[in-house]
Design a protein around this motif. Structure first.
Motif, PDB file in Angstrom:
ATOM      1  N   SER A 194      35.521  41.322  39.279  1.00  0.00           N
ATOM      2  CA  SER A 194      35.297  42.106  38.651  1.00  0.00           C
ATOM      3  C   SER A 194      35.776  41.398  37.131  1.00  0.00           C
ATOM      4  CB  SER A 194      34.309  43.598  37.943  1.00  0.00           C
ATOM      5  OG  SER A 194      36.553  43.885  38.205  1.00  0.00           O
ATOM      6  N   MET A 228      48.115  45.422  44.351  1.00  0.00           N
ATOM      7  CA  MET A 228      48.639  45.761  43.203  1.00  0.00           C
ATOM      8  C   MET A 228      49.231  44.982  41.594  1.00  0.00           C
ATOM      9  SD  MET A 228      46.544  48.471  42.718  1.00  0.00           S
ATOM     10  CE  MET A 228      46.976  49.585  41.464  1.00  0.00           C
ATOM     11  N   GLY A 249      34.460  45.923  34.991  1.00  0.00           N
ATOM     12  CA  GLY A 249      35.921  46.260  35.696  1.00  0.00           C
ATOM     13  C   GLY A 249      36.472  47.515  35.972  1.00  0.00           C
ATOM     14  N   GLU A 281      30.320  53.514  48.432  1.00  0.00           N
ATOM     15  CA  GLU A 281      31.457  53.524  48.760  1.00  0.00           C
ATOM     16  C   GLU A 281      32.470  55.175  48.738  1.00  0.00           C
ATOM     17  OE1 GLU A 281      34.250  50.684  48.161  1.00  0.00           O
ATOM     18  OE2 GLU A 281      36.075  52.381  48.208  1.00  0.00           O
ATOM     19  N   GLU A 298      35.285  50.234  36.060  1.00  0.00           N
ATOM     20  CA  GLU A 298      34.910  50.999  36.736  1.00  0.00           C
ATOM     21  C   GLU A 298      35.413  50.579  37.977  1.00  0.00           C
ATOM     22  OE1 GLU A 298      30.841  51.536  36.775  1.00  0.00           O
ATOM     23  OE2 GLU A 298      30.166  52.543  34.957  1.00  0.00           O
ATOM     24  N   VAL A 299      35.847  50.014  38.929  1.00  0.00           N
ATOM     25  CA  VAL A 299      36.325  49.218  40.066  1.00  0.00           C
ATOM     26  C   VAL A 299      37.556  50.321  40.391  1.00  0.00           C
ATOM     27  CG1 VAL A 299      37.747  47.676  41.043  1.00  0.00           C
ATOM     28  CG2 VAL A 299      35.266  47.074  39.568  1.00  0.00           C
ATOM     29  N   TRP A 300      38.328  50.370  39.344  1.00  0.00           N
ATOM     30  CA  TRP A 300      39.692  51.029  39.451  1.00  0.00           C
ATOM     31  C   TRP A 300      39.076  52.710  39.676  1.00  0.00           C
ATOM     32  CZ3 TRP A 300      44.720  51.105  37.961  1.00  0.00           C
ATOM     33  CH2 TRP A 300      45.328  49.966  37.582  1.00  0.00           C
ATOM     34  N   LEU A 301      37.897  53.664  39.643  1.00  0.00           N
ATOM     35  CA  LEU A 301      37.216  54.500  40.205  1.00  0.00           C
ATOM     36  C   LEU A 301      37.204  54.709  41.899  1.00  0.00           C
ATOM     37  CD1 LEU A 301      35.945  57.252  39.891  1.00  0.00           C
ATOM     38  CD2 LEU A 301      33.792  56.736  39.700  1.00  0.00           C
ATOM     39  N   VAL A 302      36.185  52.567  41.305  1.00  0.00           N
ATOM     40  CA  VAL A 302      35.688  53.138  42.868  1.00  0.00           C
ATOM     41  C   VAL A 302      37.097  53.037  44.230  1.00  0.00           C
ATOM     42  CG1 VAL A 302      34.956  50.500  44.309  1.00  0.00           C
ATOM     43  CG2 VAL A 302      33.472  51.853  42.472  1.00  0.00           C
ATOM     44  N   THR A 303      38.072  52.758  44.125  1.00  0.00           N
ATOM     45  CA  THR A 303      39.402  51.850  44.934  1.00  0.00           C
ATOM     46  C   THR A 303      39.837  53.045  44.658  1.00  0.00           C
ATOM     47  OG1 THR A 303      39.116  49.179  43.720  1.00  0.00           O
ATOM     48  CG2 THR A 303      41.487  50.185  44.334  1.00  0.00           C
ATOM     49  N   PHE A 311      40.049  58.004  50.317  1.00  0.00           N
ATOM     50  CA  PHE A 311      39.128  57.917  52.025  1.00  0.00           C
ATOM     51  C   PHE A 311      40.613  56.951  53.205  1.00  0.00           C
ATOM     52  CE2 PHE A 311      35.368  56.214  54.338  1.00  0.00           C
ATOM     53  CZ  PHE A 311      36.150  56.699  55.303  1.00  0.00           C
ATOM     54  N   ALA A 312      41.682  56.542  52.452  1.00  0.00           N
ATOM     55  CA  ALA A 312      42.438  55.556  53.893  1.00  0.00           C
ATOM     56  C   ALA A 312      43.384  56.406  53.248  1.00  0.00           C
ATOM     57  CB  ALA A 312      42.358  54.501  53.430  1.00  0.00           C
ATOM     58  N   GLY A 344      38.815  55.617  45.309  1.00  0.00           N
ATOM     59  CA  GLY A 344      38.768  56.402  45.980  1.00  0.00           C
ATOM     60  C   GLY A 344      38.093  55.654  47.571  1.00  0.00           C
ATOM     61  N   GLY A 345      38.474  54.505  47.752  1.00  0.00           N
ATOM     62  CA  GLY A 345      38.824  53.862  48.847  1.00  0.00           C
ATOM     63  C   GLY A 345      39.997  54.336  49.381  1.00  0.00           C
ATOM     64  N   ALA A 346      41.140  54.428  48.315  1.00  0.00           N
ATOM     65  CA  ALA A 346      42.224  55.093  48.506  1.00  0.00           C
ATOM     66  C   ALA A 346      42.389  55.747  49.302  1.00  0.00           C
ATOM     67  CB  ALA A 346      42.973  54.142  47.594  1.00  0.00           C
ATOM     68  N   LEU A 356      45.748  55.302  40.686  1.00  0.00           N
ATOM     69  CA  LEU A 356      44.536  54.510  40.451  1.00  0.00           C
ATOM     70  C   LEU A 356      43.678  55.109  39.646  1.00  0.00           C
ATOM     71  CD1 LEU A 356      44.501  52.958  44.078  1.00  0.00           C
ATOM     72  CD2 LEU A 356      43.808  52.312  42.310  1.00  0.00           C
ATOM     73  N   ALA A 375      48.257  47.656  48.970  1.00  0.00           N
ATOM     74  CA  ALA A 375      48.655  47.826  47.614  1.00  0.00           C
ATOM     75  C   ALA A 375      49.576  47.294  47.191  1.00  0.00           C
ATOM     76  CB  ALA A 375      49.096  49.434  48.090  1.00  0.00           C
TER      77      ALA A 375
END
Lengths: 463, 338
Positions: A108, B313, B54, A74, B56-61, B67-68, B63-65, B14, B309
């Motif tokens: 998850s 969200m 779950g 990612e 950690e998904v907040w970090l990944v998302t 990026f976008a 990061g994705g947000a 996020l 979102a």
């Protein structure tokens, strides 16, 4: 001394290839868990409950390693490919963010209930959670393939001059999502994922049959795996052909490299196997004359674009693309044969290898077959990504121009070595624990399925 | 409020979600070795068992947000913090592996190794998060193209390290309060005795960090000076921290945990309010800073992302809440536990 471009590409390839062992398994296992749990709820057969719980545990292990290895991906666009990120963020970033919001949270979150919620929620709610995990895994595939397909066949954007540079900006979200290759490639990827997980279930079940353990349960799981494997291995040919037609139309250089086709012309041959002589610009091997023209355009006399239409600096690495493609197709054929072998065992009810060495041999073949779909998946990605070179976004941005200006070769060598070591450790642990879980088998689960196993042991099909 | 500002807030939400949620499980990891008995350590692990990935998904998302919505900031920060970020990822991966594999085998040395891995991974992860945040407050050298021109070692200046220690202290306090909520009996008594030193440790480091910020990073408190009503946020933060011991010793662990969550939310809000509209301040050349306009994607993308979102969200919040509800109450070790 390797340069930053090569090191960064090796690192991306390593992390993506390692990561890609796991998501296909969660996509297909997600689907099979839905089937298994549904069968349990419908029939009340304790075997299906034991099976669901056993495969849930495997799913949990696979998912954990998948998350651990995937988190790097990612962020790697930003760390190593900053220029690329600046160029495409407006378009590519939205697909990636959508994956996070729509897929990762779903998968998850509900996985917690699937793994740890057996005695906290009612069976119906647990089944709903399993369905959501399966859906999440599929959503994840949708968005990441949309993002990757946009790199292959960019659409729904325009180039905008901005602050001294150029970048791609979105014009139509749906054109981005439904870019020319995304649907075909998504189907191809999902079928490949089904194959990887179906053959995992088949392999473990065949292993139990060879060892004479959990037979009743193994036969039931084997049937679920075989149905999926037969369907997916056959459908993959249709999907592969359809995907290749998109490559013909939108990425002719990739197609030419896949077949080692140097000269444009009608009656282009299709190689069954061969070796590319890159200097002599020809392929040594066995070819079916005209077959490529027929497959690509439906007519023998239709010309297929060869590498002669591309300047040397616009050609992908030919040998690697050619060999990966042909090996993938060959493995695909083997998967059909192996699915047929399994179905034949099913048809003749040859589940018990005692005193029948050839049944034992056939089951062992199915045990070992688990690596083949994984190979095909990796080879397929090599074709897709190596064949896209020298472009990071096909026809728009060269891979070399996508790098991070702030990152030197020393830093990339450090991160590459660090993650190579971590992944090696992770993979060794994964195999070790997978092996242990399989050896323990469904029998070690506490609760009602233990008594079911005991009941099974007394019966004719038991241990 | 324009779309750029909306996305500044959304990405803030996020990353705040990440700090609140992964904060307590990083804190649990940092405290892990304080529990001595194997069963106690399993209880600690299983207190975060169903939720840590779950979280950690907040970090990944996030990061994705990022990026976008702000690709320039995403590219600048992650390529600029290259080595630090890979060390952070290595810590997170190692930590995940430790959680997953620790209880799978009964051998003493096996479990001891992964216990150390879990603790170190959590400590290093928390520390580096704080260091990154400290550098963002302090400012990093950027050129006209928004490319980081410093070295890895330049990121480890005293202010950033102090921010790192503060974030570890915050997560340890947060984690201890979470564990207090999830445990019972003798273990809960033991954990209760960790909370006071954790609070003191955090208050000390946080006071030092605030002092250092006031003295050395005037830019980072300019919003406070310009709009004095923002001091309400500071006052609320102090009240939230002060409320924690009151709830703990009044035996209301749930409310203590909510106070701790509120502390993190308020700290992040304070950080965001003082940063706005800058995402990555450039130091020494302030003109090269990346703000929410210079770093942003097109208005169209920001609009599309807002729809995504807006659909996603509420769903995420709904099922995150229901999962925490399903796994409420004390930890019970079963055969599916870690």
């Amino acid at each position: 001394m390797m340069d930053v471009a090569l090191l960064s590409r090796v690192q991306f390839a390593l992390t993506a290839a390692f990561h890609y062992v796991f998501p296909p398994l969660t996509i297909g296992l997600g689907l099979m868990l839905v089937v298994m749990e549904w069968r349990w709820l419908r029939t009340g057969d304790a075997d299906y409950r034991a099976m669901t719980r056993f495969w849930t545990r495997i799913f949990g292990l696979v998912f954990a390693v998948g998350v651990g290895s995937g988190i790097v991906l990612e962020f790697q666009f930003g760390t190593n490919w900053a220029a690329y990120s600046r160029y495409v963020g407006d378009v590519f970033g939205s697909a990636l963010a959508a994956e996070g919001i729509f897929a990762f949270f779903l998968e998850s979150g509900f996985l917690a209930i699937v793994l740890f919620g057996w005695d906290r929620v009612r069976p119906g709610v647990h089944f709903l959670a399993t369905c959501m995990v399966c859906l999440g895994a599929h959503f994840s595939a949708v968005w990441i393939i949309v993002a990757n397909s946009w790199q292959q066949t960019p659409a729904g954007f325009h180039l905008v001059e901005r602050g001294g540079g150029v970048r791609a900006e979105i014009t139509s979200f749906w054109e981005l999502v439904l870019n020319p290759s995304s649907v075909d490639r998504l189907i191809h990827v999902v079928l490949g994922a089904y194959l990887a997980s179906a053959f995992l279930v088949i392999s473990v079940s065949a292993y139990y049959l060879v060892k004479g353990r959990h037979q009743r349960l193994a036969v039931k799981s084997m049937k679920i795996g075989l149905v999926l494997a037969l369907f997916a291995s056959l459908a993959q040919w249709v999907s592969g052909h359809s995907s290749a037609r998109v490559v013909v139309e939108h990425q002719p250089a990739k197609l030419a490299a896949m077949e080692g086709l140097y000269r444009t012309g009608p009656r282009s041959p299709l190689h069954l196997f061969g070796w590319v002589d890159e200097r002599g610009e020809r392929v040594w091997g066995l070819a079916v004359p005209g077959a490529l023209s027929l497959l690509a355009h439906g007519r023998l006399d239709a010309p297929v674009t060869g590498l002669d239409q591309f300047a040397p600096e616009d050609r992908p690495p030919i040998q690697v693309t050619f060999q990966a493609f042909h090996l993938m197709v060959f493995v695909g054929a083997m998967l059909v044969a192996l699915s047929a072998l399994g179905c034949w065992l099913w048809w003749r009810k040859l589940w018990d290898p005692t005193g029948r060495p050839w049944v034992r041999a056939a089951l062992w073949v199915l045990v070992l077959a688990v690596v083949l779909p994984q190979m095909a998946n990796q080879l397929g990605w090599i074709v897709a990504e190596v064949g896209r070179q020298p472009w990071i976004v096909y026809g728009l941005l060269r891979t070399r121009d996508g790098l991070s200006a702030a990152v030197g070769p020393g830093a990339v060598a450090f991160s590459l070595a660090l993650f190579a070591a971590i992944y090696l450790l992770l993979f060794a642990l994964f195999l070790m624990l997978l092996d242990r879980k399989i050896r323990e088998g469904p029998v070690l689960e506490a609760g009602p399925e233990v008594s079911a196993e005991r009941a099974g042991r007394r019966g004719p099909g038991g241990e | 409020m324009d779309l750029n500002a909306v996305w500044f807030v959304l990405i803030g939400i996020l990353f705040t979600g990440y700090a609140v949620l992964d904060g307590f499980d990083l804190g649990v990891g940092a405290l892990h070795l304080l529990a001595r008995r194997d069963k106690d350590r399993r209880v600690l692990l299983n207190a975060i068992g169903p939720v840590w990935d779950g979280n950690e998904v907040w970090l990944v998302t996030g990061g994705g947000a990022l990026f976008a919505a702000f690709p320039e900031a995403y590219a600048t920060v992650f390529s600029g913090f290259y080595i630090a970020f890979f060390l952070f990822l290595a810590a997170l991966v190692f930590r995940a592996v430790s959680i997953e594999f620790r209880s799978k085998l009964p051998w003493r040395w096996w479990r001891a190794t992964w216990d150390v891995g879990f603790c170190l991974g959590s400590l290093i992860g928390g520390l580096l998060l704080g260091v990154a945040l400290g550098n963002i407050v302090w400012g990093i050298p950027l050129n006209a193209e928004g490319v980081y021109t410093g070295r890895f070692i330049d990121l480890l200046h005293p202010y950033a390290l102090l921010a790192g220690v503060t974030s570890v202290a915050l997560f340890m306090m947060h984690g201890a309060i979470y564990l207090h909520l999830k445990t019972e009996g003798a273990l809960q008594e033991q954990i209760r005795s960790w909370i006071r030193p954790c609070i003191i440790f955090f208050v000390l480091t946080y006071s030092l960090l605030s002092l250092a910020t006031l003295l050395y990073v005037p830019r980072a408190t300019s919003a406070l000076r310009g709009q004095p009503w923002l001091f309400a946020v500071v006052v609320l933060t102090v009240l939230a921290i002060a409320n924690i011991p009151r709830e703990i010793f009044g035996d209301r662990p749930g409310r203590a945990f909510l106070s701790s969550c509120a502390t993190i939310v308020l700290l992040m809000a304070l950080f965001g309010l003082n940063m706005y509209p800058v995402l990555v301040p450039s130091e020494p050349n302030v003109a090269h800073s990346l703000d929410i306009y210079r770093a942003a994607s097109s208005q169209q993308t920001l609009g599309i992302m807002l729809i995504i979102a807006g659909i996603g969200m509420p769903l995420v919040l709904a099922y995150t809440a229901s999962i925490y509800w399903i796994f409420r109450g004390k930890v019970r070790l079963t055969e599916t536990s870690y």
